[in-house]
Design an enzyme around this catalytic site. Sequence first.
Site, mmCIF file in Angstrom:
data_model
loop_
_atom_site.group_PDB
_atom_site.id
_atom_site.type_symbol
_atom_site.label_atom_id
_atom_site.label_comp_id
_atom_site.label_asym_id
_atom_site.label_seq_id
_atom_site.Cartn_x
_atom_site.Cartn_y
_atom_site.Cartn_z
ATOM 1 N N ASP B 14 0.829 -1.210 0.000
ATOM 2 C CA ASP B 14 0.000 0.000 0.000
ATOM 3 C C ASP B 14 0.866 1.264 0.000
ATOM 4 O O ASP B 14 0.550 2.257 -0.657
ATOM 5 C CB ASP B 14 -0.922 -0.008 1.227
ATOM 6 C CG ASP B 14 -2.196 0.800 1.012
ATOM 7 O OD1 ASP B 14 -2.287 1.500 -0.006
ATOM 8 O OD2 ASP B 14 -3.102 0.725 1.857
ATOM 9 N N HIS B 210 -6.831 4.103 7.232
ATOM 10 C CA HIS B 210 -6.025 5.213 6.736
ATOM 11 C C HIS B 210 -6.225 6.384 7.703
ATOM 12 O O HIS B 210 -7.242 6.473 8.368
ATOM 13 C CB HIS B 210 -6.452 5.590 5.319
ATOM 14 C CG HIS B 210 -5.888 4.663 4.284
ATOM 15 N ND1 HIS B 210 -5.269 5.089 3.138
ATOM 16 C CD2 HIS B 210 -5.827 3.310 4.245
ATOM 17 C CE1 HIS B 210 -4.863 4.051 2.433
ATOM 18 N NE2 HIS B 210 -5.189 2.954 3.071
ATOM 19 N N CYS B 241 -3.345 9.047 -0.662
ATOM 20 C CA CYS B 241 -4.633 8.727 -1.260
ATOM 21 C C CYS B 241 -4.750 9.571 -2.512
ATOM 22 O O CYS B 241 -4.605 10.783 -2.448
ATOM 23 C CB CYS B 241 -5.751 9.046 -0.268
ATOM 24 S SG CYS B 241 -7.401 8.948 -0.993
ATOM 25 N N ASN B 250 -1.839 5.568 5.068
ATOM 26 C CA ASN B 250 -2.112 4.539 6.063
ATOM 27 C C ASN B 250 -1.735 5.042 7.446
ATOM 28 O O ASN B 250 -0.895 5.929 7.586
ATOM 29 C CB ASN B 250 -1.249 3.302 5.764
ATOM 30 C CG ASN B 250 -1.711 2.542 4.537
ATOM 31 O OD1 ASN B 250 -2.586 1.699 4.624
ATOM 32 N ND2 ASN B 250 -1.146 2.877 3.391
#
Lengths: 311, 311
Positions: B14, B210, B241, B250
């Site tokens: 991620d 997040h 994001c 995150n």
Amino acid sequence: MAEKAFLREVGPRDGLQLVKTILTTEQKLEWCRREAATGVSEIEVTSFVPPHVVPQFADAGDVARGAVAMGGFTAAALVPNLKGAQFAMEAGIAKINYVLSASEEHNLANVRRSTQESIDDFARIIALRDEIAPGKVKVGSGIATSYGCTISGPVSEKRVVEIAAKLLELGADEIAVADTVGYGNPGQVRRIMGAVVREAGDIPVASHFHDTRGLGLANVTAALEVGVRAFDASLGGLGGCPFAPGASGNIDSEDTVFLLEALGFDTGVDIEALVEVRRMVEGWLPGERFSGSIAEAGLPKTFRAPIDAAA
Amino acid sequence: MAEKAFLREVGPRDGLQLVKTILTTEQKLEWCRREAATGVSEIEVTSFVPPHVVPQFADAGDVARGAVAMGGFTAAALVPNLKGAQFAMEAGIAKINYVLSASEEHNLANVRRSTQESIDDFARIIALRDEIAPGKVKVGSGIATSYGCTISGPVSEKRVVEIAAKLLELGADEIAVADTVGYGNPGQVRRIMGAVVREAGDIPVASHFHDTRGLGLANVTAALEVGVRAFDASLGGLGGCPFAPGASGNIDSEDTVFLLEALGFDTGVDIEALVEVRRMVEGWLPGERFSGSIAEAGLPKTFRAPIDAAA
């Protein structure tokens, strides 16, 4: 009807304590005026410390008088001692936030006397209030370093609750449990604030969290669980900590209101308008660190959507 | 004996999804090796998406094989479909993290099919696992946009729980409830994760938060309250994001471990060593935003001090 929860803005006091720029009295009052217009009902507008200690607050009397004259919100002021309390009352302040530290070492470093001497001074402030402004001025006390101290380390949880009990016995109109250095975690908050809330009965208990180690809003969540409904916070997270350069300061007002509203509490505050006030203050304080997520990311599309409105 | 809680590092997946720099396979493996050495027991090492979608993961097979060969930790990989699952199993991955979205619109945008089609594909992945690696590979599924969606807005809480129930019925070895866009608040977490935990019984339920709107660690605190003990997080909060430029990604691994340990859980992770790994990765990714408070402010003096040790 949603339950009420209260943001208490401490930016003009805690937030300005360490910044490099000295704001003008007019700027400080403009901050108060515009923030009160967003729905914030209580602002700590200044600190009655000696000007040679914090030059930023040399205009404490003028800021206090100006804020009181505005009306529409509770203008509170921090006072470290009896003399400060007298100046604050003379300026017409309706709410005095006294402060002492649960850590002896911190109290000594901060106000040059023992915690017991600070408690004795609190009794004198209550007596002065009863003499010159009975029933008119509220006197609360903060208990600094309630979650630990950068100088002495651990602080006994029992001691914090005992100090709160003494302050209540002396007539405190409010107790604020303060994580002055950002050491607190949600487990401590549930234990310590839970015990202070039980001790306080009908007297309100407020929290004062710093976000130095990222747990500020987790601590607010824990404080809500044990019945706390009043939360100190600073616009843009302004505040900092002299012992952790570059680290974040007070919890951020905009994010705190967002959390409270998202959990279904009614704060009465317009978050977007609050972000606008933050941008104004940011413009006045170049080079200072502003934090806060809502100012960056914006409100979720789901904000205020009814639960399970979606298919 | 302290109760255990688990950090699952998702930085190499991620965290790297949106960064400008493509790390070498050796760097990715060095990250895994060094982070596993701090005590982190599970790392999502890569993503088996088509290389033209995310060039960063063109070396997914090599990273997976290298991480599996290291041993000492669970090397997991994200897969968006059956083909990805097949590649992951061929590379020897012991844990497959499948992902679908509770929001139809998000699922369509992310994997170009309906949520039901993604659920059907999950059944095929379970069948493939039972055929080629029975009892050897764990297959979990994440439910993205469980707290709302940047495209469609609110997501029904009931729908999230129903999707979890379907995935469990199909044989999921784990459910991860994901706040893909940082919309979640502690109230939602208690309701949604509480219901999924009840639905899952003995099957573990993990969270994926997040910190886009600052509530990441407050959400971890709420998830702990309803029995969740496994938490996705990214070193230095890497992640971001695409819908909120400049906003945090995150939740931060170092801060998450700090919170868990401060609350008395045993994560098995050495926080200071984790901060060192973060500094290494920070050096590899110039210009990226790293967040996290512990890396800046350090651990409190009171960390691991027994409760009420002080006088």
